[in-house]
Design a protein around this motif. Structure first.
Motif, PDB file in Angstrom:
ATOM      1  N   TYR A   1       1.209   4.661  -2.614  1.00  0.00           N
ATOM      2  CA  TYR A   1       1.249   6.068  -2.211  1.00  0.00           C
ATOM      3  C   TYR A   1       2.487   6.764  -2.777  1.00  0.00           C
ATOM      4  CZ  TYR A   1       1.894  10.212   0.697  1.00  0.00           C
ATOM      5  OH  TYR A   1       2.102  11.496   1.126  1.00  0.00           O
TER       6      TYR A   1
ATOM      7  N   GLY B   1      -5.201   3.044  -3.470  1.00  0.00           N
ATOM      8  CA  GLY B   1      -4.346   3.177  -4.643  1.00  0.00           C
ATOM      9  C   GLY B   1      -5.081   2.736  -5.893  1.00  0.00           C
TER      10      GLY B   1
ATOM     11  N   LEU C   1       0.786  11.359   4.316  1.00  0.00           N
ATOM     12  CA  LEU C   1       0.003  10.126   4.246  1.00  0.00           C
ATOM     13  C   LEU C   1      -0.784   9.938   5.539  1.00  0.00           C
ATOM     14  CD1 LEU C   1      -0.755   7.306   3.077  1.00  0.00           C
ATOM     15  CD2 LEU C   1       1.374   6.447   4.109  1.00  0.00           C
TER      16      LEU C   1
ATOM     17  N   ASP D   1      -6.183   0.058   1.210  1.00  0.00           N
ATOM     18  CA  ASP D   1      -5.576   1.261   0.652  1.00  0.00           C
ATOM     19  C   ASP D   1      -6.478   1.811  -0.448  1.00  0.00           C
ATOM     20  OD1 ASP D   1      -4.936   0.265  -1.983  1.00  0.00           O
ATOM     21  OD2 ASP D   1      -3.177  -0.743  -1.159  1.00  0.00           O
TER      22      ASP D   1
ATOM     23  N   ASN E   1       6.608   9.201   5.038  1.00  0.00           N
ATOM     24  CA  ASN E   1       5.703   9.582   3.953  1.00  0.00           C
ATOM     25  C   ASN E   1       4.828  10.740   4.418  1.00  0.00           C
ATOM     26  OD1 ASN E   1       6.090   7.146   1.933  1.00  0.00           O
ATOM     27  ND2 ASN E   1       5.907   6.249   3.970  1.00  0.00           N
TER      28      ASN E   1
ATOM     29  N   SER F   1       0.834  -1.206   0.000  1.00  0.00           N
ATOM     30  CA  SER F   1       0.000   0.000   0.000  1.00  0.00           C
ATOM     31  C   SER F   1       0.866   1.253   0.000  1.00  0.00           C
ATOM     32  CB  SER F   1      -0.923  -0.003   1.227  1.00  0.00           C
ATOM     33  OG  SER F   1      -1.778  -1.131   1.210  1.00  0.00           O
TER      34      SER F   1
ATOM     35  N   ASN G   1      -3.922   8.573  -0.658  1.00  0.00           N
ATOM     36  CA  ASN G   1      -3.217   9.214   0.461  1.00  0.00           C
ATOM     37  C   ASN G   1      -3.763   8.756   1.807  1.00  0.00           C
ATOM     38  OD1 ASN G   1      -5.686  10.447   0.481  1.00  0.00           O
ATOM     39  ND2 ASN G   1      -4.910  12.544   0.550  1.00  0.00           N
ATOM     40  N   ARG G   2      -4.370   7.568   1.811  1.00  0.00           N
ATOM     41  CA  ARG G   2      -4.999   7.060   3.027  1.00  0.00           C
ATOM     42  C   ARG G   2      -4.892   5.537   3.060  1.00  0.00           C
ATOM     43  NH1 ARG G   2      -9.883   8.752   6.010  1.00  0.00           N
ATOM     44  NH2 ARG G   2     -11.044   6.924   6.720  1.00  0.00           N
TER      45      ARG G   2
END
Length: 642
Positions: A56, A79, A196, A77, A193, A52, A62-63
């Protein structure tokens, strides 16, 4: 006797699932039960989250949502989602993944395509679904075997991937997740990150300033000698400060992987920091004085990284990538240029840093003579050191015959007295378990300088046994276990040892190497069955299970437990309580409370926390017979002794 027949029938070809399940240590290090941050259940979780994170990093989603409930872990995720036609293959076919094209995943966390397959094979329940542009594909597995491949359906869910699994209890016996370990793992992802959002059981973890936030969380503001220095460049980020504690503390990462054992990048960072300081101050300050009390975080991105173990805890790569400079050259050039520039622009910080270096220099010179004598004494003692019963494998071993699993299992038990150490010595696994025996209560070293470590023979020998004089990089045992009696004296010795480690070697505690051994308080048995109980509740449950009038033994000290019994308590069923640094732990305040000048608050704490054990109703009269009851007067005496 002749060898058994060796022919074609002896040759077996295992499929991927069988091999992972037969040799899990090759893929995830040691199994464990969740009491150590490097236990297998956390490695499995990491392998799922890594995929995951890669999404990102590539700019998708972004989560990430992580949930753990009743032993079931799930990761969602947002994505791009696994391509729907490859959902089954990605989690169940070796050498299948999207990370072999270096253009797509140039500096990915996981490069070998094994992680998800290992999690699948080592789970008795495993489900995966992917969502792409309004369509969903789902599959269910058990022990790596496909149970059901669902038909593709329409959905209103957002794009992304969902994975849920339950680690197989036949392999991970009596495992239990610790929230503090998982949160720490997720915070590291957040720092690496920035921006995130990681949601863990409903709690949001997010970092705005990356590694700067990490250090500010780890070191209280009043303990920092100067504000955190934060430097960023291409494929490079560092955060640095100095504190008051002894030793060196590092948090190092490669491509998002927490390299707990460092490696080439961390060595290069240290050298770069030393050279940058020497250049800026135009003085040949000793390397040890510059690095003493440093707290730093280092993150680097390397193309096709080579790690020294399957679990990726130590970087072995010497180059940044094809056609790129060496890791050493890249890191040192970055530090010498950017760190030196920062100090020129921030003279107040530069002055505070030099003041810390000079303090370390004075302290080092003050103990130089004592240290020389103490080391000579320790070297002589090592030739016939009766205190240490060593094991054959060491955590810092370079012997290729020693597996990662063996190194991670290396343990040293610190015991008090000959009777306790005798039982453990006989019962231990001589391959991976060592024993160090204390003569009695060690010195209360609270408020003392490191000189006391060399002046006190017991502490100096312990330091040499662990091989931590020059830091924890060459620590000889992964787990350092305090094994004391479950009584007032045992609690006191435990506190004294905790004081020693927290004051002089906090980086060992931060690295997750220090533990407390839990041993049973009671043995409850009849002619058919025996239960070993670690609490009053467990004792009562055992009595009910056996019915009748079982024999109950209260273990008052480790020496009362026979070697045969002890082998079970320090073997597969070992119970360890990790010593964990909490959020913003102020070590100075903590030690002052427990080990400083006596206060009514501390006396009351000890009185309130002394364990009172009552024997079961052996007379059948409905009342409990007191086996060991500590009166308030005795409790106060114990508090004063501490």
């Amino acid at each position: 006797m002749a060898d058994a027949t060796y022919n074609e029938d002896n040759i077996r070809s295992l499929d991927w699932k069988e091999h992972i399940r037969l040799r899990p240590g090759m893929y995830i290090g040691k199994l464990g039960d969740g009491t150590s941050p490097d236990d297998g259940i956390y490695i499995l979780l990491k392998e799922v989250i890594d995929n995951s994170i890669d999404e990102y990093v590539m700019g998708h989603g972004n989560r990430i949502e992580v949930n753990i409930e009743d032993g079931v872990a799930s990761v969602r995720d947002y994505g791009r989602g696994i391509p729907l036609g490859k959902v089954v293959d990605v989690v169940s076919k070796m050498n299948t993944g999207g990370k072999y094209d270096s253009k797509a995943f140039k500096k990915s966390v996981g490069l070998n395509g094994v992680g998800l397959k290992a999690t699948n094979a080592l789970s008795d329940e495993f489900s995966v679904y992917a969502v792409r542009e309004g369509k969903m594909k789902k599959a269910d597995f058990s022990l790596g075997n496909l149970v059901k491949e669902h038909n593709q359906v329409k959905t209103k869910e957002a794009n992304g991937t969902f994975i849920s699994y339950h680690a197989d209890p036949a392999i991970f016996k009596k495992f239990k997740y610790r929230s503090d370990f998982i949160e720490n793992q997720l915070w590291n992802y957040a720092y690496l990150n920035a921006g995130l959002k990681l949601i863990y059981n409903g709690k949001t973890l997010v970092s705005k300033n990356g590694l700067k936030d990490l250090l500010e969380r780890k070191v209280n503001e009043e303990l920092r000698r100067y504000p955190v220095i934060h430097l960023k460049g291409d494929d490079m980020e560092v955060a640095i400060t100095h504190g008051n504690a002894y030793g060196e503390t590092y948090f190092s990462f490669v491509n998002g992987q927490h390299t707990t054992q460092g490696g080439t990048h961390l060595n290069a960072f240290k050298q770069g920091l030393v050279e940058a300081c020497q250049k800026h101050y135009s003085k040949a300050y000793d390397r040890k004085d510059i690095l003493s009390s440093v707290v730093a975080a280092v993150a680097i991105k390397v193309e096709d990284p080579i790690f020294e173990s399957q679990t990726k805890t130590k970087l072995g790569s010497t180059d940044m990538g094809p056609g790129l400079p060496t890791v050493s050259t890249f890191m040192r050039n970055f530090m010498v240029e950017h760190f030196d520039n920062f100090l020129h622009k921030n003279p107040t910080t530069a002055e505070a840093l030099e003041k810390r270096i000079k303090q370390s220099e004075r302290e080092r010179k003050e103990i130089a003579g004592i240290k020389k004598l103490a080391n000579a004494r320790a070297k002589k003692a090592n030739l016939h050191n009766k205190k240490l019963r060593d094991c054959r494998v060491q955590y810092n071993s370079n012997n290729k015959k020693h597996t990662d699993e063996q190194k991670l299992a290396t343990t040293i038990f610190i015991t008090e007295g000959d009777s306790a150490s005798g039982s453990i010595t006989v019962a231990r696994d001589v391959q991976t378990q060592a024993v160090f025996s204390l003569r009695g209560k060690p010195l209360n070293c609270f408020g003392q300088t490191k000189k006391v470590v060399y002046e006190n023979e017991e502490f100096n020998l312990l330091q040499h046994a662990l091989n931590i004089e020059d830091g924890v990089d060459e620590l000889r045992y992964n787990r350092v276990v305090i094994a004391t009696d479950a009584d007032v004296d045992g609690m006191h010795i435990r506190l004294l040892l905790l004081t020693f480690f927290l004051q002089f070697f906090p980086d060992m505690v931060e690295g997750g190497h220090l533990y407390i051994l839990e041993t049973p308080l009671f043995r409850v048995r009849d002619k058919q069955k025996t239960f070993y109980c670690y609490s009053e509740q467990e004792k009562q449950d055992a009595i009910k299970a056996l019915r009748g009038k079982p024999e109950i033994t209260r273990f008052k000290g480790l020496g009362e437990i026979s070697p045969k019994e002890f082998s079970d308590f320090i073997g597969e069923n070992i119970r360890l309580e990790p010593v964990v640094m909490g959020e913003n732990t102020d070590i100075d305040k903590l030690l002052s409370y427990y080990m400083g000048k006596n206060t009514p608050d501390r006396q009351n704490f000890i009185i309130d926390n002394l364990r009172i054990e009552l024997d079961a109703d052996m007379d059948g009269d409905g009342t409990a017979d007191v086996d060991q009851l500590v009166s308030e007067k005795e409790a106060k005496a114990a508090a004063e002794a501490a």
